[in-house]
Structure formats: structure tokens, C-alpha cells
Design a protein around this motif. Structure first.
Motif, short mmCIF file in Angstrom:
data_model
loop_
_atom_site.label_atom_id
_atom_site.label_comp_id
_atom_site.label_asym_id
_atom_site.label_seq_id
_atom_site.Cartn_x
_atom_site.Cartn_y
_atom_site.Cartn_z
N GLU A 33 42.99 36.84 42.28
CA GLU A 33 42.56 35.71 41.47
C GLU A 33 41.17 35.23 41.89
O GLU A 33 40.32 34.95 41.04
CB GLU A 33 43.57 34.55 41.56
CG GLU A 33 44.90 34.84 40.90
CD GLU A 33 45.88 35.60 41.80
OE1 GLU A 33 45.55 35.90 42.98
OE2 GLU A 33 46.97 35.93 41.31
N GLU A 37 37.77 35.40 39.64
CA GLU A 37 36.98 34.22 39.33
C GLU A 37 35.51 34.43 39.73
O GLU A 37 34.60 34.06 38.98
CB GLU A 37 37.55 33.01 40.08
CG GLU A 37 36.89 31.70 39.73
CD GLU A 37 37.54 30.53 40.45
OE1 GLU A 37 36.79 29.72 41.04
OE2 GLU A 37 38.78 30.44 40.43
N THR A 42 39.58 38.37 34.43
CA THR A 42 40.93 37.91 34.76
C THR A 42 41.45 38.69 35.96
O THR A 42 40.96 39.80 36.26
CB THR A 42 41.90 38.13 33.58
OG1 THR A 42 42.01 39.54 33.34
CG2 THR A 42 41.42 37.41 32.33
N GLN A 44 44.19 40.17 36.04
CA GLN A 44 44.78 41.40 35.49
C GLN A 44 43.73 42.50 35.40
O GLN A 44 44.04 43.68 35.63
CB GLN A 44 45.40 41.14 34.10
CG GLN A 44 46.63 40.27 34.12
CD GLN A 44 46.31 38.81 33.84
OE1 GLN A 44 45.19 38.33 34.06
NE2 GLN A 44 47.31 38.06 33.38
#
Length: 147
Positions: A33, A37, A42, A44
Motif C-alpha cells: 500500500e 501510494e 493501487t 493491486q
């Protein structure tokens, strides 16, 4: 013809690059994550990059290297000349639990214990000493469950 491995249709170099990104990220205790960012995608998408399912563009790779505080050449060095052993290792690391197993193995400090663990895993991979059609020893009334 390109050699394929890992994800269906994934080129071995994409898989190897993804594995290297994952290793660098984990070495820096960074979550998918947080990396996502930092590079504007994402988590994913980061997962797909790490599996080799999606190719990483050069500009995105530069952003990933920056976020990982890793020189870009370090991420790509030797990928084109990777040995078959290294390619197999990168592919095998995509098996669920493989990375965790390697990390735990590396944390074992005793050579004898590491050797025993390798022998145990090889025996299990060969289908022994316990196969699917056998009753585990703890289910035998002579043994207590292992806790």
C-alpha cells in the motif's frame, strides 16, 4: 521465442524484476500500500508488478526505485543474464508461503537445524513420510495431539 514462467504469459524477466521489487520492498519493511501510494498506483497494481503479471514501464520503474530508495541499476542488474537456478528460484518464490518459508529459514542460526529442515521439506515434497491417504500420527490413539 521467449521463455515463459510464473503467471500465464508472463515473461521470465518480468517475473524476475517483480521478485526483485518485492525483495527490495520487504527489505525496507514497506507495505504494498505504501509503495503504491508513493508511485501513484493501487496496491493491486503493485501485486501484479511483483508477480510479473503486468509489465513495469521504465518511468514507473524509476518511481519505484525512488520510493524504495534503491538505485535503478540495482533493480535491473543481471536480470538479462540470470541463471536458470535464479529464474527457478524467482518463479518458486511465487508459491504461496514460499517467501515466508525462506525468511524463516534464513533466521535459523544453527546449520544442523537448517539441514534437518531441508531434509524434512524434501521428504514432504516427495510425498513421505505421510501421504494424503494416511492417518496423521496424532490421530492414532497411541499419540496425543501436537500443540
Amino acid at each position: 521465442m521467449a521463455t515463459l514462467s510464473g503467471e500465464a504469459g508472463a515473461h521470465r524477466l518480468d517475473v524476475a524484476l517483480g521478485a526483485r521489487i518485492r525483495r527490495c520492498r520487504k527489505a525496507r519493511n514497506m507495505s504494498q500500500e505504501r509503495l503504491a501510494e508513493a508511485v501513484g498506483v493501487t496496491f493491486q497494481q503493485i501485486q501484479k508488478y511483483e508477480r510479473g503479471a503486468n509489465r513495469v514501464s521504465f518511468s514507473r520503474l524509476a518511481l519505484i526505485a525512488d520510493a524504495l530508495e534503491t538505485p535503478l541499476p540495482e533493480l535491473i542488474a543481471g536480470l538479462g543474464a540470470a541463471s536458470e537456478v535464479a529464474q527457478d528460484a524467482a518463479t518458486n518464490l511465487h508459491v504461496p508461503g514460499a517467501t515466508e518459508l525462506v525468511e524463516a529459514y534464513a533466521a535459523i542460526r544453527t546449520d544442523a537445524v537448517r539441514k534437518c529442515l531441508v531434509e524434512l521439506v524434501r521428504e514432504l515434497a516427495r510425498g513421505g513420510p505421510l501421504r494424503d491417504d494416511q492417518t496423521p500420527p496424532y490421530e492414532d490413539e497411541r499419540h496425543e495431539p501436537i500443540s
